[in-house]
Enzyme design. Structure first.
Site, PDB file in Angstrom:
ATOM      1  N   LYS A  66     -13.449 -11.520 -37.859  1.00 24.46           N
ATOM      2  CA  LYS A  66     -13.851 -11.020 -39.172  1.00 24.46           C
ATOM      3  C   LYS A  66     -13.327  -9.587 -39.342  1.00 24.46           C
ATOM      4  O   LYS A  66     -12.830  -8.974 -38.402  1.00 24.46           O
ATOM      5  CB  LYS A  66     -15.380 -11.008 -39.309  1.00 24.46           C
ATOM      6  CG  LYS A  66     -16.055 -12.350 -39.071  1.00 24.46           C
ATOM      7  CD  LYS A  66     -15.696 -13.407 -40.092  1.00 24.46           C
ATOM      8  CE  LYS A  66     -16.315 -14.759 -39.776  1.00 24.46           C
ATOM      9  NZ  LYS A  66     -15.821 -15.827 -40.678  1.00 24.46           N
ATOM     10  N   SER A  77     -11.081 -18.651 -42.564  1.00 22.75           N
ATOM     11  CA  SER A  77     -11.944 -17.582 -43.076  1.00 22.75           C
ATOM     12  C   SER A  77     -11.227 -16.252 -43.275  1.00 22.75           C
ATOM     13  O   SER A  77     -11.754 -15.374 -43.947  1.00 22.75           O
ATOM     14  CB  SER A  77     -13.140 -17.378 -42.145  1.00 22.75           C
ATOM     15  OG  SER A  77     -12.734 -16.789 -40.920  1.00 22.75           O
TER      16      SER A  77
END
Length: 300
Positions: free
Chosen positions: A121, A60
């Site tokens: 993230k 990701s």
């Protein structure tokens, strides 16, 4: 005349000395266990309050982070919350001890509400910001984030399942259709399309844009007080604040209490290609990644 060493008292004394030398001492098991316990508490305390290692399990955050990268995550930049302990055993508690808001562009560790799994993230929006995504473009407070021209990066092994035809290359055709590319050196790579994204504070980083995907559009949302909005750099392969908890995302803006720390730098990186055979151990690690900073650069 009595010869040297024949004195009965001397012989007895020597025997006693030898007996003392060979007599084994008893192990103080209680003391040993106390030492081990204090060592465990010291390690857990360090991981809770100072820093801990973190392993990258997914794609990701491509292209900056590869599967198998080992990071150092500092625990103190934002203060401490209920997710700070190494094991997530505490119930939700409002607020942070000595809390400070992150900066846009920080790479952070977050625990999605209701789970015990840590995600990594990038922080895009802060409390009071308005954020939307339209056709893959992030719009912050009504202004589209600046994007540089389309360019490409060739990655030989991002950490996915290796190709059958070439064990040192990973380029899943289902995740990255058409990305398998032969370089000028005759070797295969996974060629990913990139845009350089720049935040209002001048911090910039690379993002992967594979084309239309479900996360390309997100309705404008006002970030509530005490919340942040997080996104993965691999925009079309990241479950983040754009997706619900049922979709394994973060369920929108995340309360800042769920932030576990800030990613600082890479210590080493494993490819997942080695085996028990010592001759393959050289394939187990990626070179050139140790010490790589994870702080987004800033325009000068």
């Amino acid at each position: 005349m009595v010869g040297v060493g024949t004195d009965p008292l001397s012989r007895a004394a020597q025997g006693d000395a030898r007996a003392v030398r060979v007599r084994p001492s008893k192990t103080d098991w209680a003391s040993e266990l106390r030492g081990i316990l204090w060592l465990i508490l010291a390690v857990l305390g360090f991981h809770t309050f100072i820093a801990k290692p973190f392993y990258i399990p997914s794609e990701s955050m491509l292209p900056g982070l590869l599967v198998g990268d080992q990071l150092v995550v500092s625990k103190f930049p934002y203060g401490w919350s209920f997710v700070s302990p190494t094991f997530h055993v505490l119930p939700f508690l409002h607020g942070r001890l000595l809390g400070q808001l992150p900066e846009r562009g920080d790479v952070v560790i977050v625990t999605p509400p209701g789970t015990e799994t840590d995600y990594i993230k990038r922080l895009i929006a802060l409390p009071g910001d308005r954020i939307a995504v339209r056709d893959g473009i992030v719009i912050l407070n009504g202004v589209p984030l600046k994007r540089g021209p389309l360019h490409y990066v060739d990655i030989p092994n991002y950490g996915g399942a290796p190709l059958v035809s070439e064990p040192g290359v990973t380029c899943d055709p289902l995740q990255y259709p058409g990305a398998l590319h032969t370089g000028a050196d005759g070797k295969n790579y996974c060629r990913l399309p990139l845009y350089t994204e720049t935040l209002p504070n001048g911090r910039h980083y690379e993002t992967v844009d594979l084309g239309p995907s479900p996360g390309d559009n997100y309705p404008e949302t006002l970030i509530p007080p005490g919340h942040v909005f997080l996104m993965g750099d691999n925009r079309d392969r990241s479950a983040d604040s754009r997706f619900s908890l049922a979709e394994q995302g973060l369920g929108g803006p995340v309360p800042w209490e769920y932030l576990g720390g800030r990613a600082e730098f890479i210590t080493f990186s494993k490819t997942g290609l080695g085996s028990w055979n010592p001759l393959t151990w050289g394939q187990s690690f990626r070179g050139g990644r140790a010490g790589t900073s994870l702080h987004a650069e800033r325009d000068k």
